[in-house]
Scaffold this active site. Structure first.
Site, PDB file in Angstrom:
ATOM      1  N   SER A  46       0.805  -1.227   0.000  1.00  9.18           N
ATOM      2  CA  SER A  46       0.000   0.000   0.000  1.00  9.18           C
ATOM      3  C   SER A  46       0.833   1.270   0.000  1.00  9.18           C
ATOM      4  O   SER A  46       0.374   2.319  -0.485  1.00  9.18           O
ATOM      5  CB  SER A  46      -0.940   0.012   1.213  1.00  9.18           C
ATOM      6  OG  SER A  46      -0.214  -0.113   2.425  1.00  9.18           O
ATOM      7  N   ASP A 354      -3.099   8.346   7.714  1.00  8.51           N
ATOM      8  CA  ASP A 354      -4.126   7.553   8.385  1.00  8.51           C
ATOM      9  C   ASP A 354      -3.438   6.740   9.483  1.00  8.51           C
ATOM     10  O   ASP A 354      -2.427   7.180  10.015  1.00  8.51           O
ATOM     11  CB  ASP A 354      -4.910   6.681   7.382  1.00  8.51           C
ATOM     12  CG  ASP A 354      -3.998   5.767   6.560  1.00  8.51           C
ATOM     13  OD1 ASP A 354      -2.840   5.523   6.968  1.00  8.51           O
ATOM     14  OD2 ASP A 354      -4.445   5.277   5.500  1.00  8.51           O
ATOM     15  N   HIS A 357      -0.178   4.895   7.054  1.00 10.99           N
ATOM     16  CA  HIS A 357       0.591   5.408   5.927  1.00 10.99           C
ATOM     17  C   HIS A 357       1.065   6.848   6.133  1.00 10.99           C
ATOM     18  O   HIS A 357       0.343   7.662   6.692  1.00 10.99           O
ATOM     19  CB  HIS A 357      -0.255   5.319   4.648  1.00 10.99           C
ATOM     20  CG  HIS A 357      -0.806   3.952   4.416  1.00 10.99           C
ATOM     21  ND1 HIS A 357      -2.099   3.609   4.761  1.00 10.99           N
ATOM     22  CD2 HIS A 357      -0.225   2.845   3.904  1.00 10.99           C
ATOM     23  CE1 HIS A 357      -2.298   2.332   4.464  1.00 10.99           C
ATOM     24  NE2 HIS A 357      -1.179   1.843   3.937  1.00 10.99           N
TER      25      HIS A 357
END
Length: 399
Positions: A46, A354, A357
């Protein structure tokens, strides 16, 4: 930064604004300069995903607001408020001036900063790449993906490292078709730069989730790292077989310092979750040894190690960050931003976007130190700028 130094940086940056407006017209291709590499291929999770998960049935996708609030195209599936590290590195590899210009702008207001970053030509996601777009490279990264196929399965579909390699094989065949000759495609691929960043989800979304996975019951941290590195080695050798000769292997960061880790596991008086950070260090130590092994055995290639853990270990307040252990947006049960809620306004002061990340501000600094090491320990045995400039004379005819 002292007031006089900051003022000087602002004056210099504003001077750059005046000069750069002659070149920058909202797109990176408008900036003059010869690309340092013909193409850039990215494998990862991610942290690097540009939207490959958008079409998958998974909770690990973020093609909604407030993600992309600082990205020109809005929510694209990037797990960030703006660009990720490989976006920034890609611009540096393919453009002149932009990278260090942006670092200067970190000292100016966010309004000026955002106004000048309306670039579009990032390395395309495999899910959307077509035609000759693939010649500049492809990004295969997928949120929740790991070295092990099962990692991240509790969130839904994801594209593991093994599957990303299969996708790359498809790209290689397409490139051969475009060139019309395998030898021409091979020469192109041998000079490209490859970034591979895997392993975090094999811990965060596997080993440290005993309610879903049995790995922590089967292996000690040392044993598990050995298992991961053994599988990773096979995958990297497969990538080499597909033509990769200049490869950056990105180490694990401080996975125990994410807001999610602190919230769900507790720190027992420490600043972070020590056992998770210990896992990163054990894996990273073996990854450095793998880099040495690959460079010894594959003399037609160059592998480097990116020390993400070390880069994240310093005092972030010295870089202007004020919030170190909380995300800029309100997070849901899986640690991603709650859709459509307004995030913090001072995003450049947050390390985390968040619960997992980094913000674009954090990514910019990490990309800077990856490209040109500011500390000897940032990269090994060279930094990415040196890797990009390296001339490779392959001895093995594969693909």
């Amino acid at each position: 930064m002292a007031g006089g130094t900051k003022l000087l940086a602002v004056v210099i940056a504003l001077s750059w604004v005046s000069n750069m407006q002659q070149f920058v017209q909202g797109k990176p291709q408008a900036v003059l300069g010869k690309p340092q590499v013909p193409c850039f291929f990215i494998f990862g999770d991610s942290v690097a995903d540009p939207g490959n998960n958008n079409k998958l049935p998974t909770l690990a996708k973020v093609n909604y607001k407030p993600y992309g609030i600082d990205f020109p195209a809005g929510p694209t599936g990037r797990f960030c408020n703006g660009r990720n590290i490989v976006d920034i590195l890609g611009l540096r590899l393919f453009s002149t001036f932009i990278f260090f210009f942006e670092l200067l702008l970190r000292t100016i207001t966010e309004t000026i900063y955002a106004e000048l970053l309306g670039f579009e030509n990032y390395i395309p996601a495999f899910a959307y790449a077509n035609g000759t777009d693939i010649l500049q490279g492809v990004n295969y990264a997928s949120g929740a993906a790991g070295i092990r196929k099962e990692s991240g399965k509790q969130l839904g579909a994801r594209i593991s490292m093994g599957e990303q390699l299969k996708n790359h094989r498809t790209t290689v065949l397409r490139i051969i078709d475009i060139f019309g000759k395998k030898s021409l495609a091979k020469n192109q691929l041998n000079q490209c730069l490859y970034s591979v960043g895997m392993g975090s989800n094999d811990y965060i979304n596997n080993y440290f989730m005993p309610q879903y996975y049995t790995t922590s019951q089967k292996y000690t941290l040392e044993e598990y790292a050995d298992v991961l590195i053994k599988q990773y080695t096979r995958q990297i050798l497969k990538l080499h077989q597909y033509g990769a000769r200049k490869v950056a292997l990105v180490g694990l960061g401080l996975i125990g310092c994410t807001p999610d880790a602190i919230k769900n596991y507790g720190t027992n008086g420490s600043a972070c979750v020590d056992i998770m950070n210990n896992a990163s260090q054990i894996f990273n130590g073996k990854l450095v040894s793998l880099v040495d092994e690959l460079n010894t055995n594959l003399t037609d290639s160059q592998f480097i190690y990116i020390n993400s853990y070390g880069m994240g270990s310093g005092d972030a307040t010295l870089a202007g960050f004020k919030v170190l252990n909380a995300g800029c947006c309100e997070a849901d049960e899986v640690g991603q931003c709650v859709p459509d809620l307004t995030p913090c306004q001072n995003r450049s002061e947050y390390v985390f976007w968040d619960s997992f990340h980094p913000t674009e501000a954090g990514n910019l600094i990490s990309a800077s130190r990856t490209y040109t090491a500011s500390e000897p320990s940032d990269t090994y045995p060279m930094d990415m700028s040196q890797l990009a400039e390296l001339q490779i004379n392959p001895q093995v005819n594969e693909i």
